[in-house]
Design an enzyme around this catalytic site. Sequence first.
Site, PDB file in Angstrom:
ATOM      1  N   TRP A  65      -2.671 -34.995 -34.626  1.00 20.77           N
ATOM      2  CA  TRP A  65      -3.520 -36.164 -34.906  1.00 20.77           C
ATOM      3  C   TRP A  65      -2.703 -37.448 -34.835  1.00 20.77           C
ATOM      4  CZ3 TRP A  65      -3.474 -40.104 -38.460  1.00 20.77           C
ATOM      5  CH2 TRP A  65      -4.649 -40.858 -38.577  1.00 20.77           C
ATOM      6  N   HIS A  66      -1.421 -37.365 -35.237  1.00 21.14           N
ATOM      7  CA  HIS A  66      -0.569 -38.550 -35.251  1.00 21.14           C
ATOM      8  C   HIS A  66      -0.066 -38.937 -33.861  1.00 21.14           C
ATOM      9  CE1 HIS A  66      -0.424 -37.395 -39.516  1.00 21.14           C
ATOM     10  NE2 HIS A  66      -0.111 -38.651 -39.748  1.00 21.14           N
ATOM     11  N   GLY A  67      -0.162 -38.035 -32.908  1.00 26.96           N
ATOM     12  CA  GLY A  67       0.289 -38.340 -31.556  1.00 26.96           C
ATOM     13  C   GLY A  67       0.529 -37.067 -30.763  1.00 26.96           C
ATOM     14  N   GLY A  92      -2.888 -31.467 -37.775  1.00 26.82           N
ATOM     15  CA  GLY A  92      -2.603 -32.734 -38.448  1.00 26.82           C
ATOM     16  C   GLY A  92      -1.433 -33.466 -37.802  1.00 26.82           C
TER      17      GLY A  92
END
Length: 242
Positions: free
Chosen positions: A59-61, A56
């Site tokens: 997923w943001h970077g 997770g």
Amino acid sequence: MNFASPYKAISIIDFWRRWHITLSRFLKDFIYIPLGGNKFGKMRQLTNIFTTMLIGGLWHGASWMMVIWGTLHGFLLIVNRILIWAKFPKPNPEIAKLLVFFILVISWVPFRSESLEVMKSMYEGMLGLSGIKLPPELFFIIQSVFSLSTEYIGHLKFSDISVIILIPVCLLIVWRFPNTYEWMRKSSPALPTEGYSETYIKPGENELAWLPDLLNALAISLMLFFSLIKMNDVSEFIYFQF
């Protein structure tokens, strides 16, 4: 609909039920459950929780900051789950809310930092190692007591009192005022809440609600005015690297 008052959370697990609901459900349905979820013992469940949060974060970077952030929240969720299994006494909801908020403030630092150096600098500032700012009113008291003629006393610096006032006011709004679901509950809102347990409103909770009257019309007009004058401000999309 995607955020159900996340800063009213009384635990980290509760926070992730409220924060970015679509992402949380995606991670649960497509990563946590395929990994085995909670079907293969407690140790496997903790491993699955940690792995899910690590992914997770990525997923943001694709950066070390996101790895640190995902790892931190994976660790926090594991601690929360262990406390539940150990039947640790639940604190007062208001105390729990304050504690969770404090933890979240600390955990957001790597998420918003561009590098390890920035993260280190931010934590040093939060600990007062880069100076502690106080309201200017205290300056005159300390100056007169110690007969000093400087605006800097050791690591103490004196700043505008508006920040000291603004933070408690904003926290009061976040913690005590109704969210969208609660505010519009008497008017059959267009956004359905079925299936969103996070939006359930207990009877008698947050009695403040929208009504078609002059006061609400003035409040909404004022918010519209400030929204319009802020539309020219540049606001970088938080997931621009995704």
